[in-house]
Scaffold this motif. Structure first.
Motif, PDB file in Angstrom:
ATOM      1  N   GLY A 122       4.981  17.335  -0.350  1.00 25.91           N
ATOM      2  CA  GLY A 122       5.367  18.739  -0.394  1.00 25.91           C
ATOM      3  C   GLY A 122       5.465  19.256  -1.815  1.00 25.91           C
ATOM      4  N   ALA A 123       6.027  18.437  -2.714  1.00 25.96           N
ATOM      5  CA  ALA A 123       6.107  18.832  -4.121  1.00 25.96           C
ATOM      6  C   ALA A 123       4.713  18.987  -4.719  1.00 25.96           C
ATOM      7  N   ALA A 124       3.815  18.025  -4.433  1.00 25.82           N
ATOM      8  CA  ALA A 124       2.450  18.104  -4.967  1.00 25.82           C
ATOM      9  C   ALA A 124       1.719  19.325  -4.422  1.00 25.82           C
ATOM     10  N   LEU A 125       1.903  19.597  -3.135  1.00 23.14           N
ATOM     11  CA  LEU A 125       1.223  20.754  -2.538  1.00 23.14           C
ATOM     12  C   LEU A 125       1.710  22.055  -3.157  1.00 23.14           C
ATOM     13  N   MET A 126       3.015  22.185  -3.374  1.00 20.98           N
ATOM     14  CA  MET A 126       3.530  23.414  -3.972  1.00 20.98           C
ATOM     15  C   MET A 126       3.086  23.556  -5.426  1.00 20.98           C
ATOM     16  N   LEU A 127       2.961  22.459  -6.144  1.00 20.66           N
ATOM     17  CA  LEU A 127       2.420  22.523  -7.506  1.00 20.66           C
ATOM     18  C   LEU A 127       0.967  22.973  -7.490  1.00 20.66           C
ATOM     19  N   LEU A 180       0.952   6.834  -6.676  1.00 19.84           N
ATOM     20  CA  LEU A 180      -0.154   7.771  -6.889  1.00 19.84           C
ATOM     21  C   LEU A 180       0.302   9.211  -6.674  1.00 19.84           C
ATOM     22  N   LEU A 181       1.136   9.422  -5.662  1.00 21.91           N
ATOM     23  CA  LEU A 181       1.656  10.768  -5.431  1.00 21.91           C
ATOM     24  C   LEU A 181       2.532  11.227  -6.593  1.00 21.91           C
ATOM     25  N   CYS A 182       3.358  10.323  -7.101  1.00 21.19           N
ATOM     26  CA  CYS A 182       4.170  10.664  -8.279  1.00 21.19           C
ATOM     27  C   CYS A 182       3.274  11.025  -9.458  1.00 21.19           C
ATOM     28  N   GLY A 183       2.227  10.226  -9.667  1.00 25.03           N
ATOM     29  CA  GLY A 183       1.296  10.536 -10.751  1.00 25.03           C
ATOM     30  C   GLY A 183       0.597  11.862 -10.555  1.00 25.03           C
ATOM     31  N   LEU A 184       0.246  12.172  -9.300  1.00 27.10           N
ATOM     32  CA  LEU A 184      -0.394  13.461  -9.019  1.00 27.10           C
ATOM     33  C   LEU A 184       0.547  14.617  -9.333  1.00 27.10           C
ATOM     34  N   CYS A 185       1.823  14.484  -8.953  1.00 26.20           N
ATOM     35  CA  CYS A 185       2.799  15.537  -9.257  1.00 26.20           C
ATOM     36  C   CYS A 185       2.936  15.732 -10.766  1.00 26.20           C
ATOM     37  N   VAL A 186       3.018  14.641 -11.489  1.00 27.28           N
ATOM     38  CA  VAL A 186       3.134  14.738 -12.947  1.00 27.28           C
ATOM     39  C   VAL A 186       1.898  15.391 -13.544  1.00 27.28           C
ATOM     40  N   ALA A 187       0.713  15.001 -13.073  1.00 30.88           N
ATOM     41  CA  ALA A 187      -0.529  15.564 -13.604  1.00 30.88           C
ATOM     42  C   ALA A 187      -0.623  17.059 -13.317  1.00 30.88           C
ATOM     43  N   LEU A 188      -0.273  17.463 -12.094  1.00 29.84           N
ATOM     44  CA  LEU A 188      -0.320  18.886 -11.760  1.00 29.84           C
ATOM     45  C   LEU A 188       0.690  19.676 -12.591  1.00 29.84           C
ATOM     46  N   ALA A 189       1.889  19.102 -12.759  1.00 35.97           N
ATOM     47  CA  ALA A 189       2.915  19.798 -13.535  1.00 35.97           C
ATOM     48  C   ALA A 189       2.485  19.972 -14.987  1.00 35.97           C
ATOM     49  N   ARG A 192      11.170   5.293   7.080  1.00 40.11           N
ATOM     50  CA  ARG A 192      11.466   4.677   5.789  1.00 40.11           C
ATOM     51  C   ARG A 192      10.415   5.059   4.752  1.00 40.11           C
ATOM     52  N   TYR A 193       9.195   5.295   5.224  1.00 43.32           N
ATOM     53  CA  TYR A 193       8.103   5.684   4.347  1.00 43.32           C
ATOM     54  C   TYR A 193       7.728   7.151   4.518  1.00 43.32           C
ATOM     55  N   LEU A 194       7.854   7.647   5.757  1.00 43.56           N
ATOM     56  CA  LEU A 194       7.401   9.014   6.033  1.00 43.56           C
ATOM     57  C   LEU A 194       8.179  10.040   5.228  1.00 43.56           C
ATOM     58  N   LEU A 195       9.502   9.919   5.165  1.00 43.25           N
ATOM     59  CA  LEU A 195      10.299  10.925   4.463  1.00 43.25           C
ATOM     60  C   LEU A 195      10.016  10.963   2.957  1.00 43.25           C
ATOM     61  N   PRO A 196       9.947   9.817   2.263  1.00 46.68           N
ATOM     62  CA  PRO A 196       9.550   9.897   0.844  1.00 46.68           C
ATOM     63  C   PRO A 196       8.157  10.482   0.645  1.00 46.68           C
ATOM     64  N   PHE A 197       7.219  10.126   1.531  1.00 43.41           N
ATOM     65  CA  PHE A 197       5.884  10.694   1.430  1.00 43.41           C
ATOM     66  C   PHE A 197       5.921  12.211   1.634  1.00 43.41           C
ATOM     67  N   CYS A 198       6.742  12.663   2.592  1.00 39.58           N
ATOM     68  CA  CYS A 198       6.854  14.102   2.841  1.00 39.58           C
ATOM     69  C   CYS A 198       7.369  14.829   1.597  1.00 39.58           C
ATOM     70  N   ARG A 208       0.829  -1.205   0.000  1.00 37.59           N
ATOM     71  CA  ARG A 208       0.000   0.000   0.000  1.00 37.59           C
ATOM     72  C   ARG A 208       0.860   1.251   0.000  1.00 37.59           C
ATOM     73  N   HIS A 209       1.967   1.206   0.736  1.00 35.93           N
ATOM     74  CA  HIS A 209       2.893   2.346   0.696  1.00 35.93           C
ATOM     75  C   HIS A 209       3.393   2.575  -0.725  1.00 35.93           C
ATOM     76  N   ALA A 210       3.787   1.504  -1.391  1.00 34.15           N
ATOM     77  CA  ALA A 210       4.310   1.633  -2.756  1.00 34.15           C
ATOM     78  C   ALA A 210       3.250   2.193  -3.698  1.00 34.15           C
ATOM     79  N   ARG A 211       2.019   1.692  -3.576  1.00 32.52           N
ATOM     80  CA  ARG A 211       0.947   2.208  -4.437  1.00 32.52           C
ATOM     81  C   ARG A 211       0.671   3.674  -4.153  1.00 32.52           C
ATOM     82  N   ALA A 212       0.686   4.038  -2.871  1.00 33.91           N
ATOM     83  CA  ALA A 212       0.425   5.439  -2.515  1.00 33.91           C
ATOM     84  C   ALA A 212       1.523   6.352  -3.043  1.00 33.91           C
ATOM     85  N   LEU A 213       2.782   5.895  -2.967  1.00 33.22           N
ATOM     86  CA  LEU A 213       3.878   6.695  -3.509  1.00 33.22           C
ATOM     87  C   LEU A 213       3.757   6.866  -5.021  1.00 33.22           C
TER      88      LEU A 213
END
Length: 329
Positions: free
Chosen positions: A279-284, A12-21, A269-275, A5-10
């Motif tokens: 943070g990148a998605a929020l700033m986008l 999804l976050l990458c996809g969100l950053c790409v979509a926003l960009a 191990r998961y919190l820092l990559p999620f942060c 689930r962590h991997a899938r969530a990460l």
């Protein structure tokens, strides 16, 4: 949350950053503009803003999460404990003090100057906190407030010697802005920030040992004083570069790690990559929101504080403020 689930969530976050960009990059431009002009707007104006938003968001949130565990303090944020003030003070000297006497520094010196300011304020805060409370959480907060207030007063005094143009330039630092993003400067900043982020991510498992206390950390092979100094240096570097690129951005460093701990937990191990990704998605998203006012882009800190403060209050109310961070023994 399981590893899958962590991997899938990460992802999804990458996809969100790409979509926003992509959404921001290729938002429709006025049809009256020539194709070559539209291309220049996309690649010379919008692309640097997107890259800057990603770097600033990832850098500030990673730095805040790092400080919170190193200091065992849920309020440890680059803005609250005064690191931002050091970077902003040096930027104000460069923009106001030197500009008023006709001295102009190359633009590429500004990130270095902001890093020096962030590092200097960090050293002063921790020396003062060690003196008054042996680096206890309360001592760090008090020292940060004192240093931040002093530097804010110094910036205010610089207003008296600055000309009108310099004062307008200072607004970029005090309110936060992505409008002055420059592609060569952003790429140069990325060349420093990305290795630092990579190093913090590489050592992220060691943060979990800090929850067990200094003795257990040493048993597991962590040289705690050295590790803390390196991570404080990394935090100062990330903050200094972020401030040099986008000015003083409020609240994002305090908001994102707190919210993610409720969803991801306290495993770094998961919190820092999620942060970093959040943070990148929020700033986008903030970059996209800043363009809602077509006449004049909205200041970044105005958006982050307006969106983040109510949600942060709700998180504190829901958790009574007691489970936001598990302090190490």
């Amino acid at each position: 949350m399981s590893e899958h689930r962590h991997a899938r969530a990460l992802l999804l976050l990458c996809g969100l950053c790409v979509a926003l960009a992509l959404s921001y990059l290729f938002t429709a431009l006025p049809g009256s503009l020539a194709p070559d002009v539209q291309g220049q707007i996309i690649w010379q104006l919008r692309l640097p803003q997107v890259l800057t938003a990603i770097l600033v968001g990832a850098g500030l949130t990673t730095s805040a999460a790092t400080l919170q565990i190193i200091l065992a303090n849920p309020l440890a944020d680059p803005g609250i404990i005064g690191i931002n003030s050091g970077a902003s003070f040096v930027a104000a000297i460069c923009l106001l003090g030197l500009g008023s006497v006709g001295i102009s520094l190359p633009v590429y010196w500004l990130p270095l100057a902001c890093f020096i300011g962030a590092l200097f304020s960090t050293l002063v805060i921790f020396l003062l906190a060690r003196r008054i409370g042996d680096l206890s959480p309360a001592a760090v907060i008090l020292a940060g407030i004192a240093v931040s207030t002093l530097l804010s007063a110094a910036i205010a005094w610089l207003f008296w010697v600055a000309d009108a143009q310099s004062l307008r330039n200072l607004t970029f630092w005090l309110m936060g802005s992505l409008d002055q993003a420059d592609l060569p400067l952003t790429l140069a900043a990325a060349g420093v920030m990305l290795p630092v982020l990579g190093y913090v991510m590489w050592r992220r498992a060691a943060f979990n040992l800090l929850y067990l206390g200094p003795l257990q950390a040493r048993i597991h092979g962590i040289n705690l004083p050295r590790f803390e100094k390196i991570m404080l240096l990394c935090s100062a570097l990330l903050v200094g570069i972020a401030v040099s690129l986008a000015g003083s951005v409020a609240f994002i460093g305090l908001l994102v790690p707190h919210g993610l701990r409720q969803l991801v937990g306290h495993d770094h191990r998961y919190l820092l990559p999620f942060c970093a990704l959040s943070g990148a998605a929020l700033m986008l998203f903030v970059l996209w929101c800043s363009r809602l006012n077509q006449g004049m882009p909205l200041p970044v800190s105005l958006i982050t504080a307006s969106l983040g403060a109510p949600w942060f209050i709700w998180v504190l109310y829901r958790n009574r403020g007691s489970q936001a961070l598990v302090a190490r023994g």
